[in-house]
Scaffold this active site. Structure first.
Site, PDB file in Angstrom:
ATOM      1  N   ASP A 284       0.819  -1.207   0.000  1.00  0.00           N
ATOM      2  CA  ASP A 284       0.000   0.000   0.000  1.00  0.00           C
ATOM      3  C   ASP A 284       0.859   1.266   0.000  1.00  0.00           C
ATOM      4  O   ASP A 284       1.888   1.334   0.674  1.00  0.00           O
ATOM      5  CB  ASP A 284      -0.836  -0.052   1.286  1.00  0.00           C
ATOM      6  CG  ASP A 284      -1.771   1.105   1.405  1.00  0.00           C
ATOM      7  OD1 ASP A 284      -2.597   1.269   0.504  1.00  0.00           O
ATOM      8  OD2 ASP A 284      -1.663   1.854   2.392  1.00  0.00           O
ATOM      9  N   GLU A 326       0.805  -0.359  -5.118  1.00  0.00           N
ATOM     10  CA  GLU A 326      -0.302   0.589  -5.142  1.00  0.00           C
ATOM     11  C   GLU A 326       0.330   1.976  -5.120  1.00  0.00           C
ATOM     12  O   GLU A 326       0.693   2.507  -4.073  1.00  0.00           O
ATOM     13  CB  GLU A 326      -1.235   0.386  -3.940  1.00  0.00           C
ATOM     14  CG  GLU A 326      -2.545   1.133  -4.094  1.00  0.00           C
ATOM     15  CD  GLU A 326      -2.681   2.379  -3.234  1.00  0.00           C
ATOM     16  OE1 GLU A 326      -3.634   3.132  -3.462  1.00  0.00           O
ATOM     17  OE2 GLU A 326      -1.846   2.624  -2.345  1.00  0.00           O
TER      18      GLU A 326
END
Ligand code: GLC
Length: 651
Positions: A284, A326
């Protein structure tokens, strides 16, 4: 690579290795460590070499990798070896993903395990579960504020439940993807608690400052990520009497990767989840991993080095595990998260194709593919052994992150064009059927992003409200058109749960104070399984969407030209409403599929002679692989109905 300095260091590390590290099958570990150690050592030296304790840390790093390798179950070691042999396995067109919240798609993990057949019914064979690790009650940024990386939050179930689910998925050849939130922890994490209690060692896990001097220097160039709910990038912590860097929400403390102890802790967590049977880890917010005064603190070179080091280390202990980056950043920056190399992904094998996603939304609003074609043309070439995650919607907002130069190249003014798109999707543009919501409005820059479910954004919600069968029909066509693009573009299509049955915005988040100020919750639904049942009732919206998507997925899996080997050629056909590209077979480039999409509300024509018909079609008539139909032709002109796509061959 064999290189004396790192090799002799490795010999010393081995001699000093903690004697408890011994066990069966270290052979593969040693060969991989030998292969990667030059690179591991070089990266480690650039990042941490100047510290007095760097020798201690690299010893600890190797021991961490070895311990986790020893804990790796045999079936996963076997799978590592099988994937090594079949190293292009993830580029196949057979993979189709879906992202979901375990407590939104189902009640919890055991309930989800009982619903795995739904994935098979649709043809989904990669499941991304949104964060489920322990996080605070109340606001937790949808689970992205983690208080214990090794525990499952009780709302979802237990660690055993994850393993049961992983087994169930593996039996059905479905890949499991989980998040590892690398950039920050919750302020309730034990490290943060210890820092708060005055422990300097743990204060060094974060960016903590006694005065505003350094924070102010950072603030001079750092943008705000959540300007409405969490302005600025630092939060005053009363208990500690200090400022903490909190780029996202005030309760998400940014980790300090210039401290090697943080790097090793996070690697250990990655390997912990790899050993639980997770196939793919979604890393992330990777663009934010390195902070530097005077920069925007995104996409820094060291952020890439951290990812390369994580990849090199993970390849030693759990080589079958892939990383997803991401990084929702500018198009030229996203591609760098594959890692700059000749062929292999040195950082993440998979990356979110945020550019393609935003461009598709542009095409829907403008009813033309001008910017889409231009933006795709400008996408830099991808590495051979790396692939995109192509998506239309996900749990986050839509940021209009295309390149200003591309916007200008097609004749729009960037600010005005983005404003039009925001108005179009969030309801200020009267002629628009979209029912999106603004997200992250920044009153200093005027920037806004967009929330809303796929169905609500394309006009299904408004069409249903006004009970307009024609508009319902249009919305369904646009949904299928968008799926038709992500399933054929090249890469792994990632569906978002609920979209397969046309789930509308869910307004109930407004009743929950922990969610009410974050419109992204409008598109994080709880699946209504009674509605989902309607997928079996011919004529219903759910049926029309589900059966069409199911068919599209099964056709995709058969079309080897849809595998991702950089085998796409974009065609500028002179008609702005059409988006046209060719996919050709990797090993037999003469076998081609022509993808044609019409984003307009009126039929469009494409002269096949103009695009060199013979290169694509040997026969007089062409066939759409998805519908099986032979599309209407007028002489050499192919007629593409409104909002329709074709996957054309001559078979
Ligand atoms: C990622 C997540 C997003 C979250 C942010 C901070 O971008 O996708 O939902 O808010 O990271 O953790």
């Amino acid at each position: 690579m064999y290189e004396q300095v790192s090799h002799s260091l490795l010999n010393d590390i081995m001699i000093e290795l903690d004697p408890t590290i011994k066990g069966e099958g270290l052979r593969h570990f040693y060969t991989r460590l030998g292969a990667n150690f030059y690179s591991i050592h070089s990266l480690f030296c650039i990042l941490y070499g100047k510290r007095d304790d760097s020798r201690e840390h690299i010893q600890h790093l190797v021991e961490t990798m070895a311990r986790q390798y020893l804990l790796r179950p045999q079936y996963l070691r076997d799978s590592d070896l099988a994937r090594e042999k079949d190293h292009n396995w993830f580029l196949s067109q057979e993979w189709v993903g879906m992202a979901l919240y375990a407590d939104g798609f189902a009640k919890n993990l055991p309930d989800l395990t009982g619903r795995v057949h739904y994935f098979q019914e649709l043809g989904v064979n990669m499941v991304h579960l949104m964060p489920m690790m322990q996080c605070p009650r109340g606001a937790s940024d949808g689970g992205y504020a983690i208080s214990d990386f090794r525990q499952i939050d009780a709302r979802f179930g237990t660690l055993d439940d994850v393993e049961t689910l992983a087994d169930e998925l593996r039996k059905r050849n479905i890949l499991l993807t989980l998040d590892v939130v690398l950039n920050h922890t919750s302020d309730e994490h034990a490290w943060a608690q210890q820092a708060r209690a005055g422990d300097l060692q743990h204060q060094d896990y974060y960016y903590i400052f006694a005065s505003r001097e350094v924070p102010d220097m950072f603030e001079a160039t750092m943008p705000e990520i959540f300007p409405e709910t969490s302005p600025g990038n630092f939060t005053w912590d009363e208990a500690m009497g200090k400022w903490v860097m909190t780029v996202f929400n005030s309760y998400q403390w940014d980790l300090n990767y210039s401290n090697p102890a943080v790097f090793i802790e996070m690697l250990d967590i990655i390997l912990f989840w790899a050993n639980k049977g997770v196939d793919i880890l979604r890393l992330d917010a990777v663009a934010f991993l390195w902070k530097k005064i005077g920069s925007i603190c995104q996409n820094e070179r060291e952020a890439h080095l951290i990812l390369q080091l994580l990849k090199d280390c993970c390849q030693v202990s759990a080589p079958g595990v892939l990383f997803i980056a991401e990084a929702i950043v500018a198009p030229v920056e996203i591609i760098k998260y594959f890692g700059e190399d000749a062929i292999n992904a040195k950082e993440c094998e998979i990356a979110y194709n945020a550019t393609f996603m935003a461009l598709l939304w542009d095409a829907v609003a403008t009813k033309n593919a001008k910017l889409l074609t231009q933006g795709v043309k400008s996408l830099p070439d991808k590495l051979e052994r790396a692939t995109w995650l192509n998506y239309i919607r996900c749990h986050d907002d839509i940021g209009l992150g295309f390149d200003d130069n591309d916007i200008r190249a097609v004749g729009y003014e960037p600010y005005a064009h983005r404003q039009f798109l925001i108005d179009y999707y969030t309801g200020s543009y009267a002629a628009s059927p979209a029912r999106g919501l603004p997200f992250g409005y920044n009153n200093k820059t005027g920037d806004t992003r967009i929330s809303g479910s796929l169905a609500s954004l394309v006009g299904l919600e408004s069409a249903m409200q006004s009970d307009d069968p024609q508009q319902i029909d249009v919305a369904i066509k646009i949904i299928l058109l968008l799926h038709g693009m992500t399933l054929s573009f090249g890469g792994i299509p990632l569906l978002y749960y609920g979209d397969e049955i046309g789930t509308l915005n869910d307004k109930t988040y407004l009743d929950d104070p922990a969610k009410a100020n974050d419109s992204r919750w409008a598109h994080r639904p709880r699946i209504n399984w009674d509605r989902a049942e309607l997928r079996n009732t011919p004529g219903s919206i759910e049926y029309r969407l589900f059966t069409a998507l199911k068919k599209m997925i099964s056709v995709r899996k058969e079309v080897t030209a849809f595998a991702d080997f950089n085998n796409r050629e974009l065609l500028d056909v002179g008609n702005p409403h059409l988006f046209v590209f060719a996919r050709f077979e990797h090993l037999q480039p003469s076998r081609r599929v022509l993808v044609v999409a019409n984003f307009d509300n009126s039929p469009q024509h494409l002269n096949l002679e103009d695009i060199g018909r013979k290169a694509y079609f040997r026969n007089a008539s062409v066939r759409d692989l998805y519908s099986g139909e032979r599309p209407a032709m007028f002489k050499e002109e192919l007629v593409i109905p409104p909002y329709r796509f074709y996957w054309l061959t001559d078979q």
